[in-house]
Design a protein around this motif. Sequence first.
Motif, PDB file in Angstrom:
ATOM      1  N   VAL A  49       3.754  -0.059  10.680  1.00 52.68           N
ATOM      2  CA  VAL A  49       2.631  -0.955  10.999  1.00 52.68           C
ATOM      3  C   VAL A  49       3.091  -2.050  11.956  1.00 52.68           C
ATOM      4  CG1 VAL A  49       0.995  -2.631  10.060  1.00 52.68           C
ATOM      5  CG2 VAL A  49       1.457  -0.515   8.814  1.00 52.68           C
ATOM      6  N   GLY A  50       4.261  -2.652  11.667  1.00 51.86           N
ATOM      7  CA  GLY A  50       4.770  -3.721  12.517  1.00 51.86           C
ATOM      8  C   GLY A  50       5.057  -3.279  13.935  1.00 51.86           C
ATOM      9  N   ALA A  51       5.367  -1.984  14.107  1.00 54.38           N
ATOM     10  CA  ALA A  51       5.649  -1.472  15.443  1.00 54.38           C
ATOM     11  C   ALA A  51       4.384  -1.321  16.281  1.00 54.38           C
ATOM     12  CB  ALA A  51       6.360  -0.122  15.344  1.00 54.38           C
ATOM     13  N   LYS A  52       3.223  -1.259  15.615  1.00 54.05           N
ATOM     14  CA  LYS A  52       1.979  -1.020  16.347  1.00 54.05           C
ATOM     15  C   LYS A  52       1.080  -2.252  16.426  1.00 54.05           C
ATOM     16  CE  LYS A  52       1.481   3.957  15.742  1.00 54.05           C
ATOM     17  NZ  LYS A  52       1.540   4.186  17.198  1.00 54.05           N
ATOM     18  N   LEU A  53       1.173  -3.148  15.444  1.00 53.83           N
ATOM     19  CA  LEU A  53       0.258  -4.281  15.382  1.00 53.83           C
ATOM     20  C   LEU A  53       1.029  -5.582  15.370  1.00 53.83           C
ATOM     21  CD1 LEU A  53      -2.130  -2.884  12.605  1.00 53.83           C
ATOM     22  CD2 LEU A  53      -2.293  -2.551  15.079  1.00 53.83           C
ATOM     23  N   ARG A  54       0.375  -6.655  15.814  1.00 50.96           N
ATOM     24  CA  ARG A  54       1.007  -7.974  15.876  1.00 50.96           C
ATOM     25  C   ARG A  54       0.311  -9.005  14.989  1.00 50.96           C
ATOM     26  NH1 ARG A  54       4.059  -5.089  17.582  1.00 50.96           N
ATOM     27  NH2 ARG A  54       5.234  -5.086  19.543  1.00 50.96           N
ATOM     28  N   ARG A  55      -0.979  -8.844  14.766  1.00 48.13           N
ATOM     29  CA  ARG A  55      -1.721  -9.823  13.968  1.00 48.13           C
ATOM     30  C   ARG A  55      -2.694  -9.089  13.055  1.00 48.13           C
ATOM     31  NH1 ARG A  55      -4.005 -14.517  17.884  1.00 48.13           N
ATOM     32  NH2 ARG A  55      -3.857 -15.782  16.008  1.00 48.13           N
ATOM     33  N   GLY A  56      -3.105  -9.789  11.996  1.00 49.73           N
ATOM     34  CA  GLY A  56      -4.104  -9.239  11.097  1.00 49.73           C
ATOM     35  C   GLY A  56      -3.560  -9.046   9.688  1.00 49.73           C
ATOM     36  N   ASN A  57      -4.476  -9.013   8.724  1.00 51.29           N
ATOM     37  CA  ASN A  57      -4.128  -8.685   7.343  1.00 51.29           C
ATOM     38  C   ASN A  57      -4.390  -7.194   7.146  1.00 51.29           C
ATOM     39  OD1 ASN A  57      -3.536 -11.399   6.699  1.00 51.29           O
ATOM     40  ND2 ASN A  57      -5.713 -11.820   6.425  1.00 51.29           N
ATOM     41  N   VAL A  58      -3.324  -6.434   6.997  1.00 55.15           N
ATOM     42  CA  VAL A  58      -3.414  -4.977   6.962  1.00 55.15           C
ATOM     43  C   VAL A  58      -3.150  -4.483   5.546  1.00 55.15           C
ATOM     44  CG1 VAL A  58      -2.527  -2.821   7.913  1.00 55.15           C
ATOM     45  CG2 VAL A  58      -2.642  -4.859   9.359  1.00 55.15           C
ATOM     46  N   SER A  59      -4.049  -3.636   5.063  1.00 53.94           N
ATOM     47  CA  SER A  59      -3.895  -3.012   3.749  1.00 53.94           C
ATOM     48  C   SER A  59      -3.704  -1.516   3.954  1.00 53.94           C
ATOM     49  CB  SER A  59      -5.126  -3.281   2.886  1.00 53.94           C
ATOM     50  OG  SER A  59      -5.038  -2.587   1.660  1.00 53.94           O
ATOM     51  N   LEU A  60      -2.598  -0.993   3.433  1.00 51.11           N
ATOM     52  CA  LEU A  60      -2.236   0.410   3.620  1.00 51.11           C
ATOM     53  C   LEU A  60      -2.087   1.050   2.242  1.00 51.11           C
ATOM     54  CD1 LEU A  60      -1.514   2.329   5.997  1.00 51.11           C
ATOM     55  CD2 LEU A  60       0.876   1.703   5.635  1.00 51.11           C
ATOM     56  N   THR A  61      -2.793   2.156   2.018  1.00 50.35           N
ATOM     57  CA  THR A  61      -2.803   2.796   0.697  1.00 50.35           C
ATOM     58  C   THR A  61      -2.562   4.285   0.834  1.00 50.35           C
ATOM     59  OG1 THR A  61      -4.407   1.165  -0.100  1.00 50.35           O
ATOM     60  CG2 THR A  61      -4.114   3.140  -1.420  1.00 50.35           C
ATOM     61  N   LEU A  62      -1.648   4.808   0.018  1.00 53.36           N
ATOM     62  CA  LEU A  62      -1.374   6.237  -0.046  1.00 53.36           C
ATOM     63  C   LEU A  62      -1.834   6.754  -1.408  1.00 53.36           C
ATOM     64  CD1 LEU A  62      -0.044   8.919   0.882  1.00 53.36           C
ATOM     65  CD2 LEU A  62       2.107   8.043  -0.092  1.00 53.36           C
ATOM     66  N   THR A  63      -2.667   7.784  -1.406  1.00 51.23           N
ATOM     67  CA  THR A  63      -3.076   8.447  -2.642  1.00 51.23           C
ATOM     68  C   THR A  63      -2.624   9.903  -2.578  1.00 51.23           C
ATOM     69  OG1 THR A  63      -5.254   8.943  -1.703  1.00 51.23           O
ATOM     70  CG2 THR A  63      -5.054   6.951  -3.022  1.00 51.23           C
ATOM     71  N   ILE A  64      -2.111  10.409  -3.698  1.00 48.69           N
ATOM     72  CA  ILE A  64      -1.612  11.786  -3.780  1.00 48.69           C
ATOM     73  C   ILE A  64      -2.244  12.452  -4.991  1.00 48.69           C
ATOM     74  CG2 ILE A  64       0.422  13.243  -4.061  1.00 48.69           C
ATOM     75  CD1 ILE A  64       2.055  11.171  -2.610  1.00 48.69           C
ATOM     76  N   THR A  65      -2.812  13.642  -4.787  1.00 52.67           N
ATOM     77  CA  THR A  65      -3.461  14.399  -5.849  1.00 52.67           C
ATOM     78  C   THR A  65      -2.796  15.756  -5.972  1.00 52.67           C
ATOM     79  OG1 THR A  65      -5.546  13.316  -5.298  1.00 52.67           O
ATOM     80  CG2 THR A  65      -5.655  15.261  -6.720  1.00 52.67           C
ATOM     81  N   SER A  66      -2.403  16.104  -7.195  1.00 53.70           N
ATOM     82  CA  SER A  66      -1.755  17.391  -7.422  1.00 53.70           C
ATOM     83  C   SER A  66      -2.773  18.520  -7.291  1.00 53.70           C
ATOM     84  CB  SER A  66      -1.115  17.428  -8.812  1.00 53.70           C
ATOM     85  OG  SER A  66      -0.580  18.716  -9.073  1.00 53.70           O
ATOM     86  N   GLU A  67      -2.379  19.598  -6.669  1.00 57.67           N
ATOM     87  CA  GLU A  67      -3.228  20.765  -6.515  1.00 57.67           C
ATOM     88  C   GLU A  67      -3.072  21.732  -7.684  1.00 57.67           C
ATOM     89  OE1 GLU A  67      -5.172  21.764  -2.812  1.00 57.67           O
ATOM     90  OE2 GLU A  67      -5.624  20.333  -4.401  1.00 57.67           O
TER      91      GLU A  67
END
Length: 294
Positions: A49-67
């Motif tokens: 995220v830091g490599a692409k953006l400079r400002r802002g409040n960023v929320s990043l979420t990963l969800t994983i569901t078993s198949e």
Amino acid sequence: MTGYARAQGADDRRRWAWEARSVNGRNLDIRCRVPQGFDRLENPARNAVGAKLRRGNVSLTLTITSERQAKPLRINRALLAELCTLVEEIRRDTGAATPAADGLLRVRGVIEEEDDGEETEAALAGLDKALSATLEEVLKALAGARAAEGQALARVIAGHIDEIEGLCRRAAERAVAQTGTLRARFEGQLAELLERAPPLSEERFAQEVALLVGKADVREELDRLDAHIAQARELLADARPDNPVGRKFDFLCQEFNREANTLCSKSADIELTRVGIDLKGAIERMREQVQNVE
């Protein structure tokens, strides 16, 4: 700047999705949430995220569901026995009531899923690579969403700059009329003094008027405001994802406001003061929007 993006992927064992949201902020503040067991991805995700953006409040979420189908459950009897021993000791020492069985079963780790075999290191490395690729995809989409908002924001800021330029022209017009206002005011004050003191010479009168006019001269402030307007337009034209200008623009707004304050303090004409107040309002509206610029 605001934006939202979602990207997903899957393999033969599970499905996953990255979601990224950003809202306005003066600095870059990153919040990352990953499932238990995937903590190793948190720092790389923040760095991405830091490599692409400079400002802002960023929320990043990963969800994983078993198949796969739900795994059978089993009780970790060793942990349960240890808990029962501790509970009995506490009951003897404090006289507390014995907890119900369902309370003990809710303790984390007492009920477990049966293991159907650990993934190999190579499989985990492949999974991490796939998750990273999906993360790159979602961040690219988020940057695109923010860029689209940035184009709309640029038009809004350009309108504020035009408004400020128009107010500066009005201020320049009133500054010319201010000389006559000062002369009339000084003549009125002088008329009162002449009733009690010897009359001033024409030369002394001119010096006094010149002194008042010099103190109220706002041409220097107007010249600097014109320079700031030109610089604001240059920054707006140069704004690109690889050339963030938000902080420079923020500092420039402070300079705008400083000149507007000085203009108001020097004003000896009520109309010029009103223009100065309108100018400060326009600068503040532009500053609020500039807070959202990358």
